[in-house]
Design an enzyme around this catalytic site. Structure first.
Site, mmCIF file in Angstrom:
data_model
loop_
_atom_site.group_PDB
_atom_site.id
_atom_site.type_symbol
_atom_site.label_atom_id
_atom_site.label_comp_id
_atom_site.label_asym_id
_atom_site.label_seq_id
_atom_site.Cartn_x
_atom_site.Cartn_y
_atom_site.Cartn_z
ATOM 1 N N CYS A 77 5.928 -20.689 -45.723
ATOM 2 C CA CYS A 77 7.330 -20.642 -46.135
ATOM 3 C C CYS A 77 8.240 -21.047 -44.981
ATOM 4 C CB CYS A 77 7.701 -19.228 -46.568
ATOM 5 S SG CYS A 77 6.680 -18.603 -47.899
ATOM 6 N N ARG A 111 6.316 -28.224 -43.561
ATOM 7 C CA ARG A 111 5.458 -27.020 -43.535
ATOM 8 C C ARG A 111 4.713 -26.829 -44.852
ATOM 9 N NH1 ARG A 111 7.539 -23.123 -39.750
ATOM 10 N NH2 ARG A 111 7.095 -21.383 -41.117
ATOM 11 N N ASN A 165 9.472 -14.792 -45.023
ATOM 12 C CA ASN A 165 8.264 -15.569 -44.746
ATOM 13 C C ASN A 165 7.214 -14.567 -44.286
ATOM 14 O OD1 ASN A 165 6.329 -17.402 -44.066
ATOM 15 N ND2 ASN A 165 7.349 -18.144 -42.207
ATOM 16 N N GLY A 166 6.048 -14.572 -44.913
ATOM 17 C CA GLY A 166 4.984 -13.638 -44.528
ATOM 18 C C GLY A 166 4.375 -12.998 -45.769
ATOM 19 N N GLU A 207 -20.064 -33.599 -41.138
ATOM 20 C CA GLU A 207 -18.608 -33.420 -41.040
ATOM 21 C C GLU A 207 -18.086 -34.015 -39.737
ATOM 22 O OE1 GLU A 207 -16.288 -32.989 -42.823
ATOM 23 O OE2 GLU A 207 -14.641 -32.446 -41.502
ATOM 24 N N LYS A 246 -15.239 -37.027 -39.377
ATOM 25 C CA LYS A 246 -14.043 -36.917 -38.543
ATOM 26 C C LYS A 246 -13.901 -38.136 -37.645
ATOM 27 C CE LYS A 246 -11.908 -34.148 -40.152
ATOM 28 N NZ LYS A 246 -12.661 -34.213 -41.311
ATOM 29 N N GLU A 297 -13.067 -41.352 -39.757
ATOM 30 C CA GLU A 297 -11.795 -41.469 -40.488
ATOM 31 C C GLU A 297 -10.588 -41.547 -39.566
ATOM 32 O OE1 GLU A 297 -10.790 -38.262 -43.155
ATOM 33 O OE2 GLU A 297 -11.839 -36.808 -41.961
ATOM 34 N N HIS A 307 -37.680 -42.126 -39.366
ATOM 35 C CA HIS A 307 -38.091 -42.831 -40.595
ATOM 36 C C HIS A 307 -37.196 -44.029 -40.861
ATOM 37 C CE1 HIS A 307 -40.923 -39.656 -41.489
ATOM 38 N NE2 HIS A 307 -39.977 -38.774 -41.221
ATOM 39 N N LYS A 315 -3.997 -37.735 -48.193
ATOM 40 C CA LYS A 315 -4.341 -36.323 -47.971
ATOM 41 C C LYS A 315 -4.945 -35.712 -49.229
ATOM 42 C CE LYS A 315 -4.722 -32.491 -45.831
ATOM 43 N NZ LYS A 315 -5.865 -32.387 -44.875
HETATM 44 C C1 AGP Z 1 -11.052 -34.766 -45.006
HETATM 45 O O1 AGP Z 1 -10.949 -35.048 -43.613
HETATM 46 C C2 AGP Z 1 -10.780 -35.988 -45.847
HETATM 47 N N1 AGP Z 1 -9.404 -36.303 -45.712
HETATM 48 C C3 AGP Z 1 -11.288 -35.943 -47.262
HETATM 49 O O2 AGP Z 1 -12.669 -36.117 -47.181
HETATM 50 C C4 AGP Z 1 -11.044 -34.642 -48.075
HETATM 51 O O3 AGP Z 1 -11.842 -33.617 -47.557
HETATM 52 C C5 AGP Z 1 -11.452 -34.908 -49.519
HETATM 53 O O4 AGP Z 1 -10.609 -35.917 -50.018
HETATM 54 C C6 AGP Z 1 -11.342 -33.650 -50.396
HETATM 55 O O5 AGP Z 1 -10.012 -33.223 -50.452
HETATM 56 P P1 AGP Z 1 -9.705 -31.759 -51.065
HETATM 57 O O6 AGP Z 1 -10.370 -30.776 -50.166
HETATM 58 O O7 AGP Z 1 -8.222 -31.651 -51.084
HETATM 59 O O8 AGP Z 1 -10.306 -31.719 -52.454
#
Ligand code: AGP
Length: 605
Positions: A2, A27, A105-106, A480, A484, A487, A503, A600
């Site tokens: 918030c 935010r 906020n909280g 993961e 990172k 991307e 393999h 995002k």
């Molecule tokens: C994460 O670094 C990526 N931007 C992407 O893989 C993301 O995790 C994926 O699109 C899933 O998004 P969500 O968690 O909002 O469902």
């Protein structure tokens, strides 16, 4: 999270409040509102409220239509925690006599018992929020001035709060106070500005008072007075801020991603909270013992980082609960005709709660009578509303496209789910239950190595390829870490189960090839070392992430992480990988928060 704004001065406050809310939009929020103290012709006062689900721009339209005005006012952007996003749940909130207005906020943890007490005293509530108890509690303790009533009322609150209060009883002042949520006061020329953080103030003033926990401020047109909870006056000095506006939104961090990497200890603590005490986690999920005992198959379905978090849960759940788990990429799941029935539990992981592929998988599972549980960071999101059960991670808004703190809170949630289910099934997980409470502190220890990790990044940022290796619990986190790096640095990177390299992929290893290896799994230590030996003999440069004592012949760079059960090690081993990817991206002068081609939240299939 918030956002709060407030104004006491000579100008009309509406535009000041709306501009302030606009600068807090980063935010993350789902509704917004403002309240002004309106003076009537007969020298009486009204509190005028304008609030709406939606964006600040929607609020601006409503405020213009409503014709709201005044020289004292408060405003709020809400990131829903209690009560879904709606007009009525939006802030500001008033007491049931409409004489005290509040923005908050909280989280008020004891709001239900306070609400019951106030209802028994005759106070009426309109919303589902925890916040609405605050103005009614102040009203209930009002004996002549708003400051005293606020000091008495806030002493009854448990949890976190930053609060701005205006009251018709004292129409020429605003009271603010805080505990565990930030609140800043900006000093202008015979005017004062209140905000949750510095960005919302900087266009008006760079003279700011940082309110500390348990402090109160009474703000009038040309004076501000600070008090402690014993109503003793405090002599507070303002600070002069020399941040740029953009730097301020990131609270001094250069990028949202770095800020969010460093927020992980707080995010994990908030997510775990006291959810493992007296079965609170299951009651949050509204899941009963009978249902848990009926599960004979679990699907964990997600995309990208969320899917990697799911993979980390698979081994753990199968090992302890003996329930078969399949982790599926959401975009594949519904096309492979999965076997689903009423004893199936489908867990969807999604930071945004809006990912189209994950939502489609959820709908398929529901259509075939599976029970569905959404683990998401976004209250009121589509996935959270369509699942039978939901658990909200408390990572706070994640602005950077590359997910970091949301991933770690997803891991924490899956671990809590396994622990809670295990207790229902009378499986002993006492040690794990104790260990999970220590993970946030251990993440902090690793974050202290950020400068060292940056030096390693400087040796590899010009690379074209990189590999990540891990076995057992160290394999999903390697996936993961590789994502990172891909991307945000655009370096081609692949993750392999370490035993799989021989393999085929080992053909790609040549002198100088960077390989990030992770070893935390006791059972697989020697096999992992053999895999490292295989790549070293072919010239690889090894970055080793481990909490074991390993001979230096097995690595070029060592990143040590604290000891912990290998079941939970992904929460720790991911931190160096996130930092490495971040620093490499910065060294390549790339847009680390908004990488090319990415969104995002991927709301298209
Ligand atoms: C994460 O670094 C990526 N931007 C992407 O893989 C993301 O995790 C994926 O699109 C899933 O998004 P969500 O968690 O909002 O469902």
């Amino acid at each position: 999270m918030c956002g709060i704004v407030g104004y006491v001065g000579k100008k009309d406050c509406v535009n000041v409040l709306l501009d302030g809310l606009s600068s807090l939009e980063y935010r993350g929020y789902d509704s917004a509102g403002i309240l002004t103290m309106q003076k009537n012709n007969n020298n009486t006062y009204n509190l005028n409220i304008c609030k709406t689900k939606g964006r600040v721009n929607d609020l601006k339209i409503s405020a213009k239509q409503f014709g709201i005005s005044g020289c004292i006012g408060i405003g709020h952007t809400r990131w829903a925690t209690h009560g879904e996003p709606s007009d009525i749940n939006s802030h500001p909130h008033m007491d049931s006599t409409s004489s005290i207005g509040v923005v908050h906020n909280g989280i008020i943890e004891n709001y239900l018992e306070l609400k019951d007490t106030l209802i028994n005293k005759g106070y009426a509530f309109a919303s589902q929020t925890d916040t609405e108890v605050i103005p009614n509690l102040i009203k209930d303790n009002y004996t002549g001035n708003t400051l005293d009533a606020t000091i008495t009322a806030t002493a009854l609150l448990k949890g976190s709060y930053a609060i701005a209060i205006v009251s018709k009883e004292n129409p020429d002042e605003m009271i603010v106070t805080k505990k565990d949520s930030p609140l800043i006061i900006g000093k202008g020329d015979n005017e004062y500005f209140v905000a949750s953080d510095i960005p919302a103030l900087l266009k008006h003033t760079n003279k700011v008072y940082i309110l500390e926990d348990g402090e109160f401020a009474k703000i009038k047109l040309n004076e501000i007075t600070f008090f402690n909870s014993n109503k003793m006056k405090l002599d507070k000095k303002y600070k002069e801020i020399n941040w740029s506006l953009e730097a301020a939104e990131k609270c001094g961090y250069p990028d949202f991603m770095l800020k969010e990497i460093f927020e992980q200890p707080t995010a994990v603590r908030k997510t775990i909270n006291d959810n493992l005490k007296n079965n609170k986690f299951l009651s949050e999920l509204k899941i009963d013992d009978k249902f848990v005992k009926s599960i004979n198959k679990i699907y964990i379905v997600a995309c990208g980082t969320a899917m990697h978090a799911g993979l980390s849960g698979k081994n753990l759940i199968e090992r302890y609960l003996k329930i078969p788990v399949e982790v599926d990429i959401a975009s594949e799941f519904r096309y492979r005709h999965p076997i689903i029935n009423e004893n199936t539990l489908m867990i969807t992981l999604s930071q945004s709660g809006e990912t189209a592929d994950t939502l489609a998988a959820l709908r398929l599972a529901k259509s075939e009578n599976a029970k569905t549980l959404a683990i998401t960071n976004s209250i009121g999101s589509t996935i959270s509303r369509e699942a039978d059960h939901v658990f909200y991670t408390q990572a706070g808004p994640e602005i950077a496209v590359a997910s970091t703190k949301a991933y770690n809170t997803q891991l924490a949630t899956i671990y809590m789910l396994m622990i809670s289910f295990a207790e229902i099934l009378n499986i002993d997980v006492t040690k794990l239950k104790q260990e999970i409470e220590t993970m946030a502190n251990k993440i902090e220890i690793i974050l202290n190595q950020s400068e060292y990790i940056e030096t390693i990044a400087k040796t590899m940022f010009k690379e074209k390829d990189a590999f990540f290796l891990g076995r057992g619990y160290d394999y999903p986190v390697s996936l993961e870490g590789s994502l990172k790096l891909k991307e945000i640095s655009y370096i081609h990177s692949e993750a392999y189960a370490a035993g799989e390299l021989k393999h085929g992929p080992i053909a790609l290893i040549e002198t100088g090839t960077y390989v990030i290896c992770t070893i935390t799994d006791n059972e697989l230590l020697n096999k992992s070392l053999s895999n490292i030996q295989e790549i070293i003999t072919r010239g690889a440069k090894v970055i080793l992430i481990t909490n074991k004592k390993i001979d230096s012949k097995y690595y070029d760079y060592l990143i040590e992480i604290p000891d912990c059960p290998s079941e939970f090690s992904s929460m720790l081993s991911i931190i160096p990988m996130q930092l490495l990817a971040y620093y490499i991206s910065k060294l390549k002068n790339l847009d680390v928060d908004k990488p090319r081609n990415l969104a995002k939240s991927v709301t298209v299939e």
